[in-house]
Design a protein around this motif. Structure first.
Motif, mmCIF file in Angstrom:
data_model
loop_
_atom_site.group_PDB
_atom_site.id
_atom_site.type_symbol
_atom_site.label_atom_id
_atom_site.label_comp_id
_atom_site.label_asym_id
_atom_site.label_seq_id
_atom_site.Cartn_x
_atom_site.Cartn_y
_atom_site.Cartn_z
ATOM 1 N N PRO A 1 35.248 48.972 36.905
ATOM 2 C CA PRO A 1 34.823 47.616 36.537
ATOM 3 C C PRO A 1 34.223 46.883 37.736
ATOM 4 N N GLY A 2 33.077 46.264 37.512
ATOM 5 C CA GLY A 2 32.425 45.496 38.566
ATOM 6 C C GLY A 2 31.484 46.293 39.447
ATOM 7 N N ARG B 1 33.428 43.725 33.616
ATOM 8 C CA ARG B 1 34.760 43.466 34.155
ATOM 9 C C ARG B 1 35.468 42.523 33.172
ATOM 10 N N LEU C 1 41.170 48.510 34.944
ATOM 11 C CA LEU C 1 41.320 47.244 35.651
ATOM 12 C C LEU C 1 42.758 46.749 35.692
ATOM 13 N N ASP D 1 43.272 40.069 37.317
ATOM 14 C CA ASP D 1 42.203 40.819 37.963
ATOM 15 C C ASP D 1 42.700 41.594 39.169
ATOM 16 N N PRO E 1 38.217 46.766 42.122
ATOM 17 C CA PRO E 1 38.047 48.187 41.826
ATOM 18 C C PRO E 1 38.125 49.034 43.093
#
Length: 231
Positions: free
Chosen positions: A30-31, A75, A167, A215, A218
């Motif tokens: 993610p990201g 994300r 995540l 959050d 990554p």
């Protein structure tokens, strides 16, 4: 449809599949930035086809595209994570409702081969191998149900679920879910769809309970390395 248009669609789909698989297997995190030039290079693809593939993935909420900043792996926020699992429960209920005893018998060899592959993966303690086989179980059920619309919807949800797990999952190595999968299969072979659905509900609840919905950055990995790994 002309041959040129058909070839273009096939090529775009190849790129979509490659990126989706890398995301589903947690090779693309993610990201992570998706640099078009690198995708062109690694996948030996046309830049226009790569752009079309990224646009398609953006429509599916698997990728985000920002003006002047390019594409990134999505994300998902905590609310989206919860909503994706609500949708998964609904879709998987419908998938299971479409599986008959006859369909189970037709796919018996494929089912047994997969269940054995899951056990091998669990014994290996290889995170990527485990994730691939556990995810494949759900895709196998979608294939057995033989409903193309549900299968298309579910494929998208599976990739989005993989992003969420990458995540938010607490554990580095996923818990083995082989027994839960076998219980679903046993119920379906007996024609007990409602029981299979109840087991699946509990199974998905178990997955959600392993998530910490906040959050986390990554882990570092390059786009090139993620795409070059064999499926």
């Amino acid at each position: 449809m002309s041959g040129v248009a058909s070839t273009r669609q096939q090529e775009v789909q190849r790129i979509v599949d490659s990126l989706s698989m890398a995301i589903a297997q947690h090779r693309l995190k993610p990201g992570m930035r998706l640099v078009e030039a690198q995708i062109v290079d690694v996948l030996s693809a046309n830049r226009n086809h790569v752009q079309a593939a990224l646009q398609r993935l953006a429509l599916q909420h698997i990728v985000t595209i920002a003006p002047n900043r390019g594409a990134k792996v999505a994300r998902p926020e905590a609310r989206e994570a919860r909503e994706v699992f609500i949708a998964r429960r609904a879709i998987e209920h419908a998938i299971l409702a479409g599986i008959t005893i006859g369909k189970m018998a037709l796919h018996n060899d494929e089912i047994e081969a997969h269940l054995q592959a899951e056990e091998v993966a669990a014994a290996s303690e290889d995170r990527r191998h485990i994730i691939r086989e556990l995810s494949q179980f759900h895709l196998l059920l979608a294939n057995i149900s033989d409903n193309r619309v549900l299968s298309e919807m579910f494929s998208n949800l599976m990739v989005r679920s993989s992003l969420i797990v990458a995540l938010y999952q607490r554990n580095d190595t996923p818990d083995c879910q082989c027994q839960e999968h076998r219980a679903v299969i046993t119920a379906l072979r007996a024609g007990e769809v409602a029981r299979a659905q109840a087991i699946m509900d509990e199974h998905l609840r178990h997955i959600e309970q392993q998530l910490e919905l906040d959050d986390a950055p990554p882990p570092p990995i390059t786009l090139r390395d993620a795409l070059l790994v064999s499926w």
